[in-house]
Enzyme design. Sequence first.
Site, short mmCIF file in Angstrom:
data_model
loop_
_atom_site.label_atom_id
_atom_site.label_comp_id
_atom_site.label_asym_id
_atom_site.label_seq_id
_atom_site.Cartn_x
_atom_site.Cartn_y
_atom_site.Cartn_z
N ASN A 158 0.78 -1.27 -0.32
CA ASN A 158 -0.08 -0.02 -0.11
C ASN A 158 0.92 1.00 -0.04
OD1 ASN A 158 0.76 -0.56 2.64
ND2 ASN A 158 -1.22 0.53 3.63
N TYR A 159 2.11 1.36 0.47
CA TYR A 159 2.96 2.29 0.27
C TYR A 159 4.27 1.63 -0.30
CZ TYR A 159 0.42 5.77 2.86
OH TYR A 159 -0.51 6.60 3.71
N LYS A 181 13.13 -6.73 0.05
CA LYS A 181 12.12 -7.45 -0.51
C LYS A 181 10.65 -6.57 -0.24
CE LYS A 181 9.12 -10.73 -1.24
NZ LYS A 181 7.89 -9.95 -1.77
N ASP A 219 10.57 -17.31 3.58
CA ASP A 219 10.93 -18.02 4.70
C ASP A 219 12.52 -18.13 4.45
OD1 ASP A 219 8.37 -18.23 5.44
OD2 ASP A 219 8.21 -20.39 5.27
N GLU A 254 5.29 -3.72 12.05
CA GLU A 254 4.45 -2.90 11.97
C GLU A 254 3.34 -3.81 11.09
OE1 GLU A 254 4.32 -0.32 13.68
OE2 GLU A 254 6.44 0.37 13.93
N ARG A 287 -5.17 1.43 4.24
CA ARG A 287 -3.95 2.19 4.92
C ARG A 287 -4.44 1.17 6.43
NH1 ARG A 287 -6.12 6.59 6.40
NH2 ARG A 287 -3.97 7.71 7.56
N CYS A 288 -3.03 1.06 6.97
CA CYS A 288 -3.05 0.15 8.25
C CYS A 288 -3.82 1.18 9.39
CB CYS A 288 -1.63 -0.11 8.70
SG CYS A 288 -0.41 1.03 8.93
N THR A 289 -3.83 2.48 9.35
CA THR A 289 -3.87 3.48 10.13
C THR A 289 -5.43 3.77 9.88
OG1 THR A 289 -2.76 4.93 8.89
CG2 THR A 289 -1.97 4.22 10.87
N ARG A 441 0.36 7.82 10.66
CA ARG A 441 1.67 7.59 10.78
C ARG A 441 2.45 8.85 11.04
NH1 ARG A 441 5.42 5.42 6.58
NH2 ARG A 441 3.56 5.49 5.33
N1 LIG Z 1 1.16 -1.06 10.69
C1 LIG Z 1 1.70 -0.70 9.59
O1 LIG Z 1 2.81 0.08 9.47
C2 LIG Z 1 1.04 -1.16 8.27
C3 LIG Z 1 0.55 -2.43 8.20
N2 LIG Z 1 0.07 -2.80 6.99
C4 LIG Z 1 -0.76 -4.02 6.91
O2 LIG Z 1 -0.35 -4.92 5.82
C5 LIG Z 1 -1.45 -5.66 5.56
C6 LIG Z 1 -1.35 -5.22 4.00
O3 LIG Z 1 -0.31 -5.60 3.45
P1 LIG Z 1 -0.13 -6.71 2.44
O4 LIG Z 1 1.09 -6.26 1.46
O5 LIG Z 1 -1.14 -7.54 1.93
O6 LIG Z 1 0.66 -7.52 3.48
P2 LIG Z 1 1.43 -9.07 3.62
O7 LIG Z 1 1.68 -9.70 4.95
O8 LIG Z 1 0.74 -10.04 2.78
O9 LIG Z 1 2.78 -8.79 2.90
C7 LIG Z 1 3.78 -8.01 3.23
C8 LIG Z 1 5.10 -8.37 2.81
O10 LIG Z 1 5.36 -9.55 3.35
C9 LIG Z 1 5.94 -10.40 2.00
N3 LIG Z 1 5.83 -11.85 2.57
C10 LIG Z 1 4.57 -12.61 2.32
N4 LIG Z 1 4.81 -13.60 2.86
C11 LIG Z 1 6.01 -13.75 3.38
C12 LIG Z 1 6.92 -14.68 4.07
N5 LIG Z 1 6.41 -15.82 4.24
N6 LIG Z 1 8.12 -14.32 4.49
C13 LIG Z 1 8.65 -13.14 4.12
N7 LIG Z 1 7.78 -12.31 3.68
C14 LIG Z 1 6.69 -12.74 3.26
C15 LIG Z 1 4.85 -9.96 0.70
O11 LIG Z 1 5.43 -10.59 -0.17
P3 LIG Z 1 4.44 -10.91 -1.40
O12 LIG Z 1 3.75 -9.44 -1.98
O13 LIG Z 1 5.11 -11.32 -2.45
O14 LIG Z 1 3.60 -11.72 -0.78
C16 LIG Z 1 4.97 -8.39 1.22
O15 LIG Z 1 6.24 -8.02 0.47
C17 LIG Z 1 -2.75 -5.17 6.18
O16 LIG Z 1 -2.99 -5.87 7.29
C18 LIG Z 1 -2.14 -3.76 6.67
O17 LIG Z 1 -2.75 -3.42 8.06
C19 LIG Z 1 0.36 -2.36 5.89
C20 LIG Z 1 1.06 -1.33 5.92
C21 LIG Z 1 1.28 -0.54 7.13
O1 LIG Z 2 0.59 1.65 5.46
C1 LIG Z 2 0.10 2.46 6.21
O2 LIG Z 2 -0.96 2.39 6.13
C2 LIG Z 2 0.94 3.16 6.84
O3 LIG Z 2 2.05 2.94 7.54
C3 LIG Z 2 0.09 4.42 7.57
O4 LIG Z 2 0.56 5.48 6.99
P1 LIG Z 2 -0.24 6.95 6.65
O5 LIG Z 2 -1.13 6.82 8.15
O6 LIG Z 2 0.67 7.72 6.68
O7 LIG Z 2 -1.42 6.67 5.88
#
Ligand SMILES: NC(=O)C1=CN([C@@H]2O[C@H](COP(=O)(O)OP(=O)(O)OC[C@H]3O[C@@H](n4cnc5c(N)ncnc54)[C@H](OP(=O)(O)O)[C@@H]3O)[C@@H](O)[C@H]2O)C=CC1
Ligand SMILES: O=C(O)[C@H](O)COP(=O)(O)O
Length: 485
Positions: A158-159, A181, A219, A254, A287-289, A441
């Site tokens: 998402n970012y 990655k 992994d 995060e 957005r996670c937030t 954030r």
């Molecule tokens: N708290 C925060 O700051 C934030 C949290 N998020 C959270 O992220 C989620 C959405 O993002 P999303 O991209 O779908 O999240 P994912 O957990 O599906 O993927 C995140 C990353 O992890 C990689 N990945 C997947 N499987 C593995 C593994 N076994 N080992 C290591 N890396 C792996 C993905 O690669 P690949 O794409 O190749 O599967 C990607 O690069 C939501 O739950 C959201 O809340 C999002 C942004 C900010």
């Molecule tokens: O991925 C997310 O959603 C971000 O870490 C939160 O960022 P933002 O609050 O600036 O949208």
Amino acid sequence: MVEHAQYLAYLAGEWQASQSQETITIQSPWQSEPVGDIQAVTQDEIDTSIAAAQDAQKPWAALSLGERGQYLNQWADNLAANKQALAEIEMAEVGKNLKDAEKEVDRTVDLIRYTVQEALHMHGESVRGDGFPGGSKDKLGIIERVPLGVVLAISPFNYPVNLSASKIAPALMAGNAVICKPATQGAVSGIKLIEALADTGLPKGLLSLITGHGSVIGDYLIEHPGINMISFTGSTQTGQRLSQKSIMIPLVLELGGKDPAIVCADADLDTTVSNIVSGAFSYSGQRCTAVKRVLVDDKIADELVAKLKPAVNALTVGSPDANNTVVPLISDKAADFVQNLIDDALAKGATLVTGNKRQGNLLAPTLLDNVTEDMDVAWIEPFGPVLPIMRVPSTDEAIRIANKSKFGLQASVFAQELDEALKIAGGVEAGTVQVNGRPERGPDNFPFLGVKASGMGTQGVHNSILSMSREKLTVINLKSVKQGG
Ligand SMILES: NC(=O)C1=CN([C@@H]2O[C@H](COP(=O)(O)OP(=O)(O)OC[C@H]3O[C@@H](n4cnc5c(N)ncnc54)[C@H](OP(=O)(O)O)[C@@H]3O)[C@@H](O)[C@H]2O)C=CC1
Ligand SMILES: O=C(O)[C@H](O)COP(=O)(O)O
């Protein structure tokens, strides 16, 4: 329209096609054309990249902060110069609207420059032994911060620009090498981000960009003995897997959230409504937030819903190139997931205030009232444009429901009585509580963290540099300290 191109991986300082001879086609979530093909990198190539990172790290750490900062400032300049092209790729690849994609590039440029300045101004400390009972002033401890080695940066879709750079920049300024990655859907944006960094003439091998499905190579990366620290942003599910598999190295995670907006009876409803609506629905709630539930005092619930409804209906819905707020979700699967949450809530008696319309992966912003604790949408993170409203009889009940969630990223409290707002803020289990504002954030000099299933460790520029370095103590055992020394 972004041209469908073949993208190489950046491995050990060279742009290369993978020996796997396999590529992954990245399909735009909203355009019919694919965005590009990326390399499916192999385990051997990961080994080579990590070995090159280890070799390059020590000479890099030996450079002065100013020398390291020059590369990063050049990176920021390169990104600023390519802002339009990068924003257009991001828009095509992850469906973020053009204005927000441009803002993300601007924010990233600022973050990189700020990280350089922050690192230049951070310093260690010293301590004398006589502070401890029986200790001697002759013992002088010098505490410096030193790099960890090779940092693995894993970012979500998402970012794809900002959440990669916000790991890479502090890692490099702290003197580490980096293996990045990116999310597969987001990898083309990640490649463009790294092109801008590689073009600075960064020492060969210091940074590699590993593309490929996390389910295939994730992994292997996280268990790799050459990795000394992992900074991960993504889902709770992947984060938990990572924390189980990684071996005795520092982690910053995060993860997901279910940020509540707690609305007290005395809240200024105009401020509340504009923050809730932008908080819940910008980038379709991906957005996670994002505000992911509203806990409103019964006494003003009708009034709040009456004001939220037209504000939600006024949101623009459609394609990202027309700068709509609500845009197609990242995949059909993501849209099905959100639809199931809506269907479950309606089947269990929630009131549909507005929305619940769908065209493929484009969901209308959906407001659900009278949501109760037996409904999935009360607890599950949708990562989509649905906002559940739960009516509560008291602030104690709002706090109880807020804390019943497994997540604890951020929370908002809307109240005019500051004492009451602070009391609630004190009771809510979250990394951050926003008083009279939406969860977010930024600004990026603030600490950013989640508790419970929302993460561990802290980001934000200063804290990221801390988390990517460690203390090293050198003790000088002096012969004797001069009088008055
Ligand atoms: N708290 C925060 O700051 C934030 C949290 N998020 C959270 O992220 C989620 C959405 O993002 P999303 O991209 O779908 O999240 P994912 O957990 O599906 O993927 C995140 C990353 O992890 C990689 N990945 C997947 N499987 C593995 C593994 N076994 N080992 C290591 N890396 C792996 C993905 O690669 P690949 O794409 O190749 O599967 C990607 O690069 C939501 O739950 C959201 O809340 C999002 C942004 C900010
Ligand atoms: O991925 C997310 O959603 C971000 O870490 C939160 O960022 P933002 O609050 O600036 O949208």
